[in-house]
Design an enzyme around this catalytic site. Structure first.
Site, mmCIF file in Angstrom:
data_model
loop_
_atom_site.group_PDB
_atom_site.id
_atom_site.type_symbol
_atom_site.label_atom_id
_atom_site.label_comp_id
_atom_site.label_asym_id
_atom_site.label_seq_id
_atom_site.Cartn_x
_atom_site.Cartn_y
_atom_site.Cartn_z
ATOM 1 N N ASP A 151 0.928 -1.201 -0.017
ATOM 2 C CA ASP A 151 0.032 0.000 -0.161
ATOM 3 C C ASP A 151 0.984 1.246 -0.153
ATOM 4 O OD1 ASP A 151 -1.920 2.178 0.904
ATOM 5 O OD2 ASP A 151 -3.314 0.467 1.442
ATOM 6 N N ASN A 175 -12.818 -3.101 3.174
ATOM 7 C CA ASN A 175 -13.923 -2.132 3.332
ATOM 8 C C ASN A 175 -14.908 -2.292 2.219
ATOM 9 O OD1 ASN A 175 -12.545 -1.028 5.537
ATOM 10 N ND2 ASN A 175 -11.174 0.079 4.164
ATOM 11 N N GLY A 215 -15.578 3.252 4.398
ATOM 12 C CA GLY A 215 -14.094 3.718 4.086
ATOM 13 C C GLY A 215 -13.418 3.330 2.832
ATOM 14 N N GLN A 216 -14.141 2.481 1.932
ATOM 15 C CA GLN A 216 -13.451 2.083 0.781
ATOM 16 C C GLN A 216 -13.421 3.380 -0.143
ATOM 17 O OE1 GLN A 216 -15.985 -0.682 -1.353
ATOM 18 N NE2 GLN A 216 -14.376 -1.000 -2.845
ATOM 19 N N SER A 217 -12.143 3.510 -0.674
ATOM 20 C CA SER A 217 -11.662 4.646 -1.582
ATOM 21 C C SER A 217 -11.488 4.286 -2.983
ATOM 22 C CB SER A 217 -10.535 5.512 -0.867
ATOM 23 O OG SER A 217 -9.433 4.700 -1.056
ATOM 24 N N HIS A 269 -10.566 -5.289 -2.913
ATOM 25 C CA HIS A 269 -9.158 -5.264 -2.370
ATOM 26 C C HIS A 269 -9.344 -5.768 -0.997
ATOM 27 C CE1 HIS A 269 -10.115 -1.115 -1.888
ATOM 28 N NE2 HIS A 269 -9.292 -1.140 -0.779
ATOM 29 N N LEU A 270 -8.114 -6.542 -0.458
ATOM 30 C CA LEU A 270 -8.108 -6.870 0.725
ATOM 31 C C LEU A 270 -6.797 -6.559 1.135
ATOM 32 C CD1 LEU A 270 -9.544 -9.021 2.852
ATOM 33 C CD2 LEU A 270 -7.613 -10.465 2.128
ATOM 34 N N HIS A 271 -6.743 -5.842 2.546
ATOM 35 C CA HIS A 271 -5.740 -5.209 3.080
ATOM 36 C C HIS A 271 -5.067 -6.387 4.238
ATOM 37 C CE1 HIS A 271 -6.567 -0.971 2.411
ATOM 38 N NE2 HIS A 271 -7.878 -1.355 2.220
#
Length: 115
Positions: free
Chosen positions: A32, A89, A95-97, A102-104
């Site tokens: 990230d 998210n 909070g998804q931007s 995608h997985l953090h």
């Protein structure tokens, strides 16, 4: 609706560089650019899904299985088998931007929880 010009779609197409951790036909994992932990990697599917809800509802089961294997392989590559956090998210209010699923994957003794 999926936007094929989002930053993750451009990364998958090679239009934007990334610091890659893992890659296969199902997923791409990379660091990230705005980390929230000492180790903060994103795993994204190589397909057009806006979020985890879209992905689990619409991706073929074989593709889903391949994606989750890629997540496990990424964790192994990072050496995080003993402890990590994963977050997905869903929606702007959560909070998804970037609206590409995608997985953090994060690991650190002092997680930053302001996200």
């Amino acid at each position: 609706m999926y936007d094929s010009n989002n930053v993750f779609a451009k990364i998958i197409r090679g239009e934007i560089p990334c610091k890659q951790v893992y890659s296969d036909e199902y997923a791409l994992a990379f660091y990230d650019v705005n980390p929230r932990a000492k180790t903060h990697v994103l795993v994204i599917p190589r397909a057009d899904y806006t979020d985890i809800y879209d992905f689990t509802a619409n991706a073929p089961i074989e593709f889903q299985a391949g994606f989750w294997r890629a997540v496990r392989n990424t964790v192994n590559e990072l050496g995080l088998q003993g402890g990590f956090r994963s977050v997905a998210n869903t929606g702007a209010t959560a909070g998804q931007s970037v609206f590409h699923f995608h997985l953090h994957i994060m690991s650190d003794e002092r997680f930053k929880t302001d996200f």
